[in-house]
Scaffold this motif. Structure first.
Motif, PDB file in Angstrom:
ATOM      1  N   GLU A 154      11.629  -1.213   3.302  1.00 29.41           N
ATOM      2  CA  GLU A 154      10.672  -1.011   2.211  1.00 29.41           C
ATOM      3  C   GLU A 154       9.273  -0.760   2.764  1.00 29.41           C
ATOM      4  OE1 GLU A 154       8.879  -3.502  -1.622  1.00 29.41           O
ATOM      5  OE2 GLU A 154      10.716  -4.179  -0.628  1.00 29.41           O
ATOM      6  N   HIS A 156       8.519   0.542   5.695  1.00 27.56           N
ATOM      7  CA  HIS A 156       8.515   1.860   6.310  1.00 27.56           C
ATOM      8  C   HIS A 156       8.412   2.956   5.254  1.00 27.56           C
ATOM      9  CE1 HIS A 156       9.155   4.915   9.261  1.00 27.56           C
ATOM     10  NE2 HIS A 156      10.367   5.245   8.841  1.00 27.56           N
ATOM     11  N   GLU A 157       9.143   2.780   4.161  1.00 24.48           N
ATOM     12  CA  GLU A 157       9.092   3.763   3.078  1.00 24.48           C
ATOM     13  C   GLU A 157       7.705   3.824   2.456  1.00 24.48           C
ATOM     14  OE1 GLU A 157      12.217   2.406   0.573  1.00 24.48           O
ATOM     15  OE2 GLU A 157      13.823   3.162   1.891  1.00 24.48           O
ATOM     16  N   GLU A 158       7.052   2.673   2.306  1.00 20.06           N
ATOM     17  CA  GLU A 158       5.700   2.650   1.752  1.00 20.06           C
ATOM     18  C   GLU A 158       4.725   3.340   2.688  1.00 20.06           C
ATOM     19  OE1 GLU A 158       2.623   1.610  -1.036  1.00 20.06           O
ATOM     20  OE2 GLU A 158       4.793   1.922  -1.120  1.00 20.06           O
ATOM     21  N   GLU A 160       5.431   5.709   4.798  1.00 22.88           N
ATOM     22  CA  GLU A 160       5.704   7.143   4.704  1.00 22.88           C
ATOM     23  C   GLU A 160       5.113   7.729   3.436  1.00 22.88           C
ATOM     24  OE1 GLU A 160      10.014   7.227   5.183  1.00 22.88           O
ATOM     25  OE2 GLU A 160       9.748   8.156   7.159  1.00 22.88           O
ATOM     26  N   ARG A 161       5.231   7.000   2.321  1.00 22.28           N
ATOM     27  CA  ARG A 161       4.693   7.484   1.047  1.00 22.28           C
ATOM     28  C   ARG A 161       3.187   7.688   1.132  1.00 22.28           C
ATOM     29  NH1 ARG A 161       2.261   5.778  -3.444  1.00 22.28           N
ATOM     30  NH2 ARG A 161       2.044   3.633  -2.693  1.00 22.28           N
ATOM     31  N   LEU A 162       2.503   6.801   1.867  1.00 15.82           N
ATOM     32  CA  LEU A 162       1.055   6.879   2.005  1.00 15.82           C
ATOM     33  C   LEU A 162       0.622   7.809   3.140  1.00 15.82           C
ATOM     34  CD1 LEU A 162       0.217   3.083   1.533  1.00 15.82           C
ATOM     35  CD2 LEU A 162      -0.154   4.918  -0.128  1.00 15.82           C
ATOM     36  N   GLY A 163       1.584   8.377   3.828  1.00 16.34           N
ATOM     37  CA  GLY A 163       1.259   9.241   4.953  1.00 16.34           C
ATOM     38  C   GLY A 163       0.729   8.492   6.154  1.00 16.34           C
ATOM     39  N   ALA A 165       2.855   6.498   8.267  1.00 16.69           N
ATOM     40  CA  ALA A 165       3.964   6.037   9.105  1.00 16.69           C
ATOM     41  C   ALA A 165       3.751   6.385  10.572  1.00 16.69           C
ATOM     42  CB  ALA A 165       5.273   6.634   8.614  1.00 16.69           C
TER      43      ALA A 165
END
Length: 472
Positions: A154, A156-158, A160-163, A165
């Motif tokens: 979760e 990592h996904e957040e 990535e969503r925020l750019g 990562a």
């Protein structure tokens, strides 16, 4: 564990020296003489750990004409700077999750500035020829329980969503065990670019030599006893003399600040580590670890571990001991019951290393604050600046803290001093015995959460609501 196994665990510690492996080095430099008499300078830096060393070095880089003096109560690097695990992280916020919870609006800027700060550390190591085994290997956050797998995914996904990562990579169980093999590993998040491994004592000693090379006058075994305004500047009394300075930067961290109103913002926590003897080729093959990343598990009471250039494994963390009433006490520097616990956990993680012995076992105090990352400020009408509260993540962030202190002493708004992180303060700890009671309850609650699939009780949820807590 069975009694025989526990005896084996105890035997693994039979030859362990009670001293930091990093400081047990025949190449350790001799201390500079103590200050005797009176001195004058443009900038006085108090504290010979990373905070003070970076501040002195950066001051001379900014203006070589500045007359800079640094004093250290014992020897450069003897405390937290020479006892830590050697994880030099880009994060200025004690990790992405903590930064996201506290400064979501400026996290992108904080992440970018942290990356630049780590790059600048790497450049300084090269520029000054500091032989500290600097390796940009990254770090893997490891899940050892199913709920930790979900939490890391979760996170990592957040990111990535925020750019944000960056170079992070998710590793499933098989991919992780191909990197470092432990039957306890279920998955991990590898930050490939944001962490370097290094020898922490050699970094401190190298920074000391770099400072001397630029003309910083360093006095070791020289404690700052008190701090007072003196005309347009400041005066600091030492055991054998007095220093008059236009400006003062405090890098004393866990030791009682000479600005007394800063003291309630930090408490001491004792952290511990073990170092193995060098592993054989067969032992190395049994665990892999060819890419030499740092690792840390994802529990509230977590372990951090890394491999050294001479193929030893450092294994630390888990127990975070808060002394009764928050008093620094060298008796806590060594804790055999914690060493036994750490050794037991080590062989649970790496059963294929049964029979390995530990060469060193040590501990010491770090400073923590209620937001787990550094805070900053000034005193005496801007003539004194301080940075503290790094909470175990100061190997890299202290350089940023040195820049902040110099910005504050200049009295000019910069990209650093405009940050909410820099302008705000953490919640101070309550007076004793309330602090001890609260921290003890928090530690119990965190351990219970680890045992209950991460479920946080009402006490932890209340702390979360107010942005408080305690991190081991």
């Amino acid at each position: 564990m069975a009694p025989v196994a526990m005896r084996t665990v105890a035997q693994s510690l039979s030859d362990a020296l009670p001293v930091s492996y990093w400081l047990d080095d025949p190449g350790k430099p001799a201390p500079q003489p103590a200050l005797t008499g009176d001195e004058r300078c443009d900038l006085l830096v108090i504290g010979g750990g990373y905070s003070g060393l970076w501040t002195a070095l950066l001051a001379k880089e900014r203006d070589p004409a500045w007359d800079v003096v640094l004093i250290e109560s014992r020897e450069v690097g003897w405390a937290a700077s020479g006892r830590n695990g050697g994880f030099c992280a880009a994060s200025l916020t004690h990790g992405f999750a903590n930064g996201l919870a506290r400064w979501p609006g400026e996290l992108a800027k904080l992440e970018e500035m942290g990356a630049r700060n780590l790059d600048a550390i790497e450049a300084a190591v090269a520029r000054y020829g500091i032989d500290c085994d600097f390796e940009r290997t990254g770090e893997i956050d490891v899940a050892t329980e199913p709920h930790q797998v979900a939490e890391l995914k979760e996170l990592h996904e957040e990111a990535e969503r925020l750019g944000l990562a960056g170079g992070s990579q998710w590793l499933d169980r098989d991919a992780l065990r191909a990197e470092v093999d432990s039957p306890t590993f279920l998955g991990g998040l590898w930050d490939r670019d944001g962490v370097a491994m290094l020898n922490p004592a050699k970094l401190a000693w190298g920074l000391k030599e770099a400072c001397l090379g630029l003309g910083v006058r360093i006095y070791e075994n020289t404690r700052g006893l008190d701090l007072a305004s003196a005309g347009a500047g400041m005066a600091v009394r030492t055991p054998y003399g007095r220093i008059a300075a236009r400006r003062v930067a405090l890098g004393t961290n866990i030791f009682p600040s000479l600005v007394k109103r800063v003291r309630p913002f930090t408490v001491p926590v004792y952290d511990y580590a073990l170092m193995t003897e060098p592993l054989t080729e067969e032992q190395l093959a049994a665990i892999g670890w060819k890419n030499r990343q740092g690792l840390g598990d994802s529990a509230n009471q977590f372990h951090y571990f890394r491999i050294t250039p001479d193929h030893r494994i450092l294994w630390g963390g888990y127990d975070a001991i808060y002394p009764y009433r928050g008093k620094l006490n060298s008796d806590y520097d060594h804790r055999p019951e914690t060493y036994l616990k750490l050794a037991e956990h080590f062989f649970t993680c790496f059963p294929q290393l049964e029979g390995v012995k530990f060469s060193h076992a040590w501990g010491g105090a770090i400073d923590t604050c209620s937001r787990f990352s550094a805070f900053f400020g000034t005193a005496h009408r801007g003539k004194v600046a301080y940075a503290a509260g790094f909470t175990g993540l100061g190997v890299g962030a202290t350089r940023f803290g040195g820049d902040v202190m110099l910005d504050l002493l200049d009295g000019e708004r910069t990209e650093r001093t405009r940050l909410e992180m820099v302008r705000s303060k953490p919640m101070p700890f309550p007076p004793e015995p309330f602090a001890w009671t609260g921290i003890t309850l928090t530690k119990w609650s965190l351990a219970r959460a680890d045992e209950r699939a991460g479920h946080r009780n009402l006490w932890l949820k209340t702390l979360d609501r107010f942005g408080l807590g305690f991190d081991s």
